[in-house]
Design a protein around this motif. Structure first.
Motif, PDB file in Angstrom:
ATOM      1  N   ASP A  28      16.608 116.033 112.566  1.00 42.41           N
ATOM      2  CA  ASP A  28      18.043 115.903 112.320  1.00 42.41           C
ATOM      3  C   ASP A  28      18.821 117.060 112.946  1.00 42.41           C
ATOM      4  OD1 ASP A  28      17.563 113.591 110.915  1.00 42.41           O
ATOM      5  OD2 ASP A  28      17.527 114.573 108.958  1.00 42.41           O
ATOM      6  N   ALA A  29      18.279 118.271 112.842  1.00 45.06           N
ATOM      7  CA  ALA A  29      18.956 119.441 113.402  1.00 45.06           C
ATOM      8  C   ALA A  29      19.074 119.326 114.919  1.00 45.06           C
ATOM      9  CB  ALA A  29      18.205 120.718 113.022  1.00 45.06           C
TER      10      ALA A  29
ATOM     11  N   HIS B  80      13.883 117.598 108.877  1.00 42.13           N
ATOM     12  CA  HIS B  80      15.009 118.526 109.038  1.00 42.13           C
ATOM     13  C   HIS B  80      15.150 118.948 110.505  1.00 42.13           C
ATOM     14  CE1 HIS B  80      16.200 118.776 104.942  1.00 42.13           C
ATOM     15  NE2 HIS B  80      15.118 119.383 104.499  1.00 42.13           N
ATOM     16  N   MET B  81      14.035 119.179 111.180  1.00 42.64           N
ATOM     17  CA  MET B  81      14.094 119.589 112.584  1.00 42.64           C
ATOM     18  C   MET B  81      14.599 118.451 113.459  1.00 42.64           C
ATOM     19  SD  MET B  81      13.551 122.674 113.474  1.00 42.64           S
ATOM     20  CE  MET B  81      13.169 122.463 115.207  1.00 42.64           C
TER      21      MET B  81
ATOM     22  N   GLN C 285      18.785 122.422 106.926  1.00 40.59           N
ATOM     23  CA  GLN C 285      18.496 122.216 108.342  1.00 40.59           C
ATOM     24  C   GLN C 285      18.574 123.534 109.103  1.00 40.59           C
ATOM     25  OE1 GLN C 285      21.496 119.390 109.409  1.00 40.59           O
ATOM     26  NE2 GLN C 285      20.351 117.609 108.675  1.00 40.59           N
ATOM     27  N   LYS C 286      19.597 124.319 108.788  1.00 44.13           N
ATOM     28  CA  LYS C 286      19.783 125.605 109.467  1.00 44.13           C
ATOM     29  C   LYS C 286      18.622 126.549 109.168  1.00 44.13           C
ATOM     30  CE  LYS C 286      23.974 127.052 109.434  1.00 44.13           C
ATOM     31  NZ  LYS C 286      25.277 127.627 109.023  1.00 44.13           N
TER      32      LYS C 286
ATOM     33  N   LEU D 299      25.005 122.392 111.042  1.00 46.23           N
ATOM     34  CA  LEU D 299      23.833 121.969 110.288  1.00 46.23           C
ATOM     35  C   LEU D 299      24.021 122.210 108.792  1.00 46.23           C
ATOM     36  CD1 LEU D 299      21.011 123.497 112.547  1.00 46.23           C
ATOM     37  CD2 LEU D 299      22.063 121.235 112.712  1.00 46.23           C
ATOM     38  N   THR D 300      23.312 121.425 108.000  1.00 45.48           N
ATOM     39  CA  THR D 300      23.288 121.689 106.564  1.00 45.48           C
ATOM     40  C   THR D 300      22.514 122.985 106.325  1.00 45.48           C
ATOM     41  OG1 THR D 300      21.210 120.514 106.176  1.00 45.48           O
ATOM     42  CG2 THR D 300      23.241 119.198 106.138  1.00 45.48           C
TER      43      THR D 300
ATOM     44  N   ILE E 221      22.473 119.100 117.227  1.00 47.33           N
ATOM     45  CA  ILE E 221      22.690 120.056 118.324  1.00 47.33           C
ATOM     46  C   ILE E 221      22.833 119.326 119.653  1.00 47.33           C
ATOM     47  CG2 ILE E 221      21.612 121.923 119.652  1.00 47.33           C
ATOM     48  CD1 ILE E 221      20.372 122.858 116.961  1.00 47.33           C
TER      49      ILE E 221
ATOM     50  N   PHE F 216      15.519 125.267 111.024  1.00 49.02           N
ATOM     51  CA  PHE F 216      15.719 125.501 112.447  1.00 49.02           C
ATOM     52  C   PHE F 216      15.549 126.982 112.795  1.00 49.02           C
ATOM     53  CE2 PHE F 216      18.624 126.658 115.924  1.00 49.02           C
ATOM     54  CZ  PHE F 216      18.102 125.881 116.938  1.00 49.02           C
TER      55      PHE F 216
ATOM     56  N   VAL G 141      24.803 124.988 115.681  1.00 50.98           N
ATOM     57  CA  VAL G 141      24.003 125.369 114.515  1.00 50.98           C
ATOM     58  C   VAL G 141      24.882 125.452 113.272  1.00 50.98           C
ATOM     59  CG1 VAL G 141      22.622 127.235 113.493  1.00 50.98           C
ATOM     60  CG2 VAL G 141      22.213 126.533 115.848  1.00 50.98           C
TER      61      VAL G 141
END
Length: 203
Positions: free
Chosen positions: A171-172, A168-169, A137-138, A133-134, A176, A141, A130
């Motif tokens: 990519d996140a 975003h999800m 994104q964080k 993540l950017t 991960i 998430f 986590v």
């Protein structure tokens, strides 16, 4: 100009089925752009679209001996693309459930010392993943994982579109997943299998 541009689709499929990498590359180049446009309408994510295209052509190459059995290659590609998207969305939903389970489960609920160690290490690796993540994104998430908000609810809270939240999800979860793939060991794999088993039991 490609040496294979004068070949028709059937000829390219026959050559690729026999292991012709150049013919297979020509099939890829001839179909990539229309496949990309089709997938973008489904995924709304260039990165996810590229992943699906890569998966499709890797599968085609692994099963290249069957290429000569395909009557309409374009239609076959689009069916594969649609099915691959469904698989990806299901995987993303499963990963979201796993990560939610990771966040909510207390280590004390594990039945054995091995489970406790696996859960602890998976939690530590999740935190490290986590951290990669950017900020956006964080945030997305975290709102999805810890607060259990739906994409529309996250979109309203952050004043962005639901499709942006989904991107975003996607990519996140990819970041991960890649983290776990590169750091995986027997203990982590055991922990993830334990979590998957737990998720099956609570459904």
């Amino acid at each position: 100009m490609s040496a294979f541009q004068s070949h028709n689709e059937t000829e390219l499929l026959q050559l690729a089925a026999g292991g012709g990498q150049a013919a297979f590359a020509e099939l890829f180049m001839q179909n990539r752009h229309k496949l990309f446009s089709f997938l973008m309408r489904l995924t709304q994510s260039p990165e996810a679209t590229e992943d699906v295209i890569q998966d499709i052509f890797m599968k085609l190459w692994r099963n290249r001996v069957s290429l000569t059995e395909i009557d309409n290659f374009s239609s076959y590609l689009f069916r594969m693309a649609q099915n691959q998207c469904i698989t990806q969305f299901r995987r993303m939903a499963k990963e979201t459930l796993i990560l939610s389970k990771l966040a909510s489960d207390a280590p004390a609920s594990r039945s054995t010392t091995e489970d406790l160690l696996a859960a602890k290490e998976v939690q530590e690796q999740l935190q490290l993943a986590v951290a990669k993540l950017t900020p956006q994104q964080k945030l997305v998430f975290t709102l999805s994982r810890e607060k259990g908000l739906k994409y529309e609810e996250i979109a309203a809270e952050l004043n962005i579109s639901a499709s942006t939240v989904k991107n975003h999800m996607i990519d996140a979860l990819r970041i991960i997943r890649q983290h776990f793939h590169t750091t995986a060991n027997a203990l982590l794999i055991g922990g993830l299998y334990f979590l998957l088993d737990s998720l099956q039991k609570i459904k």
